[in-house]
Design an enzyme around this catalytic site. Structure first.
Site, PDB file in Angstrom:
ATOM      1  N   CYS A  75       0.830  -1.199   0.000  1.00  0.00           N
ATOM      2  CA  CYS A  75       0.000   0.000   0.000  1.00  0.00           C
ATOM      3  C   CYS A  75       0.868   1.254   0.000  1.00  0.00           C
ATOM      4  O   CYS A  75       1.699   1.434   0.902  1.00  0.00           O
ATOM      5  CB  CYS A  75      -0.915   0.020   1.225  1.00  0.00           C
ATOM      6  SG  CYS A  75      -1.850   1.563   1.414  1.00  0.00           S
ATOM      7  N   CYS A  78       0.557   3.693   3.335  1.00  0.00           N
ATOM      8  CA  CYS A  78       1.014   3.310   4.674  1.00  0.00           C
ATOM      9  C   CYS A  78       2.361   3.964   4.966  1.00  0.00           C
ATOM     10  O   CYS A  78       3.112   4.326   4.043  1.00  0.00           O
ATOM     11  CB  CYS A  78       1.147   1.791   4.767  1.00  0.00           C
ATOM     12  SG  CYS A  78      -0.436   0.914   4.856  1.00  0.00           S
ATOM     13  N   HIS A 142      -3.900   1.132   8.226  1.00  0.00           N
ATOM     14  CA  HIS A 142      -4.431   0.696   6.934  1.00  0.00           C
ATOM     15  C   HIS A 142      -5.842   0.133   7.056  1.00  0.00           C
ATOM     16  O   HIS A 142      -6.646   0.237   6.121  1.00  0.00           O
ATOM     17  CB  HIS A 142      -3.508  -0.362   6.325  1.00  0.00           C
ATOM     18  CG  HIS A 142      -3.935  -0.869   4.982  1.00  0.00           C
ATOM     19  ND1 HIS A 142      -3.602  -0.235   3.804  1.00  0.00           N
ATOM     20  CD2 HIS A 142      -4.696  -1.956   4.629  1.00  0.00           C
ATOM     21  CE1 HIS A 142      -4.110  -0.901   2.779  1.00  0.00           C
ATOM     22  NE2 HIS A 142      -4.778  -1.953   3.255  1.00  0.00           N
ATOM     23  N   ASN A 182     -14.013   9.075  -0.943  1.00  0.00           N
ATOM     24  CA  ASN A 182     -14.709   7.903  -1.464  1.00  0.00           C
ATOM     25  C   ASN A 182     -14.291   6.707  -0.615  1.00  0.00           C
ATOM     26  O   ASN A 182     -13.093   6.489  -0.401  1.00  0.00           O
ATOM     27  CB  ASN A 182     -14.321   7.616  -2.920  1.00  0.00           C
ATOM     28  CG  ASN A 182     -14.642   8.764  -3.843  1.00  0.00           C
ATOM     29  OD1 ASN A 182     -15.584   9.508  -3.614  1.00  0.00           O
ATOM     30  ND2 ASN A 182     -13.864   8.917  -4.902  1.00  0.00           N
ATOM     31  N   HIS A 193      -6.571   1.950   1.782  1.00  0.00           N
ATOM     32  CA  HIS A 193      -6.163   2.752   2.935  1.00  0.00           C
ATOM     33  C   HIS A 193      -7.101   3.959   3.093  1.00  0.00           C
ATOM     34  O   HIS A 193      -7.440   4.617   2.105  1.00  0.00           O
ATOM     35  CB  HIS A 193      -4.729   3.245   2.733  1.00  0.00           C
ATOM     36  CG  HIS A 193      -4.089   3.782   3.967  1.00  0.00           C
ATOM     37  ND1 HIS A 193      -3.110   3.104   4.652  1.00  0.00           N
ATOM     38  CD2 HIS A 193      -4.293   4.928   4.656  1.00  0.00           C
ATOM     39  CE1 HIS A 193      -2.729   3.821   5.699  1.00  0.00           C
ATOM     40  NE2 HIS A 193      -3.439   4.934   5.720  1.00  0.00           N
ATOM     41  N   HIS A 195      -8.475   7.333   3.074  1.00  0.00           N
ATOM     42  CA  HIS A 195      -7.935   8.576   2.535  1.00  0.00           C
ATOM     43  C   HIS A 195      -9.036   9.332   1.808  1.00  0.00           C
ATOM     44  O   HIS A 195     -10.087   8.788   1.481  1.00  0.00           O
ATOM     45  CB  HIS A 195      -6.768   8.313   1.581  1.00  0.00           C
ATOM     46  CG  HIS A 195      -7.178   7.701   0.273  1.00  0.00           C
ATOM     47  ND1 HIS A 195      -7.578   6.388   0.141  1.00  0.00           N
ATOM     48  CD2 HIS A 195      -7.277   8.236  -0.980  1.00  0.00           C
ATOM     49  CE1 HIS A 195      -7.881   6.133  -1.119  1.00  0.00           C
ATOM     50  NE2 HIS A 195      -7.720   7.238  -1.824  1.00  0.00           N
ATOM     51  N   GLN A 197      -9.510  13.080  -0.968  1.00  0.00           N
ATOM     52  CA  GLN A 197      -8.834  13.874  -1.990  1.00  0.00           C
ATOM     53  C   GLN A 197      -9.310  15.318  -1.933  1.00  0.00           C
ATOM     54  O   GLN A 197     -10.365  15.615  -1.364  1.00  0.00           O
ATOM     55  CB  GLN A 197      -9.100  13.289  -3.377  1.00  0.00           C
ATOM     56  CG  GLN A 197      -8.598  11.865  -3.559  1.00  0.00           C
ATOM     57  CD  GLN A 197      -8.815  11.350  -4.966  1.00  0.00           C
ATOM     58  OE1 GLN A 197      -8.260  11.883  -5.935  1.00  0.00           O
ATOM     59  NE2 GLN A 197      -9.616  10.307  -5.100  1.00  0.00           N
TER      60      GLN A 197
END
Length: 373
Positions: A75, A78, A142, A182, A193, A195, A197
């Site tokens: 990933c 991470c 994660h 999302n 993971h 997150h 934007q």
């Protein structure tokens, strides 16, 4: 909040955000240096204007090669530990923001005007896809989600969204900043993971443009503010209210498009995150975390995590009607029942006419019933 900026191996900016200064006043140890060998970021976005609808469309063919469902051990979001290096050189972090390696928009922004017009009609006249796309990592864990954060970390994320809105608004040509998350493969997420934007658009997005036009027409007709009137109507009706605080109201829209869709409004109308007052900032983390946890309880304790989109609607910076726009967060899921998804079929995809299987009043009642005990 402390902010530390570094450069990644290919020149992209990365920012560490910490709730408090580290001992000694520096983010080190652990900040590290990006030791990877990376080629320069190569992009070629173009903004084309749909001549029939007037909507801008971003063409970004370089994104075909972006990272797609890597195994957990690879990933890129991470921390860099145990001999592996990802996008974040540190061995630990609180919240991190960095320029996307596969951005839809890139480079110095250049204003295309508040209407989204890129200067072209027909099949020619596209403009460079300038703007900025950033990735926000909420936690180094994660296997966590935003709903797993504590209120202190959620408040830090709110402060990061606000800081990035202010920083990106200052870039020449930025018309609108969009912060969103999302979650879930069903939504199309390609990195598991947790997150989000942030996009700095060089145009006013079509959805926002429609809201601005509706608000202007309402004011011309009534002399009142559309967002204020909608919120007042929902409070008076009550059947679609999900939860309320002193500074925020969460309600299912009267004409919700999605099976479970909630709009979270500050009671005091403000145009964007920068204008939120101290009380609203303090109350937001607990209320938003409760809302996310209710989404996860909607389909039973044994159901997989609920996929969702969480989207901040902020006023454009230079468009007419900015002062009458109301900041709000839209949260919705494509899951309509256990094991069943809401797909965009012919009416939605072809005609933009949504057909919702779940009455908004039923959705609100179920979300009220999913409250924490």
């Amino acid at each position: 909040m402390r902010k530390t900026s570094i450069r990644l191996a290919d020149g992209r900016e990365l920012l560490y955000y910490d709730a408090a200064p580290h001992q000694g006043g520096d983010r080190a140890p652990g900040t590290g240096r990006d030791r990877r060998t990376l080629p320069p970021v190569a992009t070629g976005s173009e903004i084309r204007l749909d001549p029939l609808l007037g909507d801008p469309v971003v063409i970004a063919s370089h994104r075909q090669t972006r990272t797609y469902h890597p195994p957990t051990g690879d990933c890129p979001l991470c921390p860099s530990r145990d001999g592996r290096s990802g996008e974040i050189p540190a061995d630990d972090y609180e919240v991190v923001v960095f320029e996307n390696r596969f951005p839809s928009l890139t480079g110095s922004t250049g204003s295309t005007g508040s209407t989204g017009n890129t200067g072209g009609t027909g099949n020619t006249g596209g403009a460079p896809g300038t703007g900025r796309c950033e990735v926000v990592c909420f936690t180094p864990d994660h296997h966590a989600s935003f709903a797993d954060l504590d209120e202190e970390r959620a408040r830090l994320v709110l402060d990061v969204w606000t800081d990035r809105t202010a920083e990106l608004a200052a870039l020449p040509g930025t018309e609108q900043v969009y912060c969103f998350e999302n979650r879930g493969a069903e939504i199309g997420v390609t990195l598991a993971h947790p997150h989000g934007q942030i996009y700095a658009f060089p145009f006013v997005t079509p959805r926002t443009g429609r809201m601005l036009r509706s608000a202007a027409a309402h004011t011309a007709r009534t002399g009142r503010n559309l967002f204020d009137d909608v919120l007042a109507r929902e409070l008076a009706d009550g059947s679609r209210i999900v939860l309320m605080g002193d500074h925020w109201v969460a309600q299912v829209p009267y004409a919700a498009r999605w099976p479970y869709e909630v709009h979270l409004h500050p009671r005091r109308r403000v145009p964007d995150l920068r204008a939120l007052g101290d009380g609203a900032r303090a109350e937001f983390p607990g209320l938003y975390l409760e809302l996310l946890r209710r989404f996860d309880r909607l389909f039973g304790e044994q159901a997989p995590p609920t996929p969702y989109v969480s989207a901040w609607h902020q006023a454009p910076f230079r468009a007419a009607g900015r002062d009458g726009f109301a900041l709000h967060l839209e949260l919705f899921t494509v899951r309509r029942a256990p094991g069943r998804l809401k797909y965009l079929a012919g009416t939605e995809s072809g005609m933009d006419v949504f057909i919702n299987d779940v009455p908004p009043e039923t959705a609100a009642r179920r979300l009220r019933e999913a409250a924490s005990t």
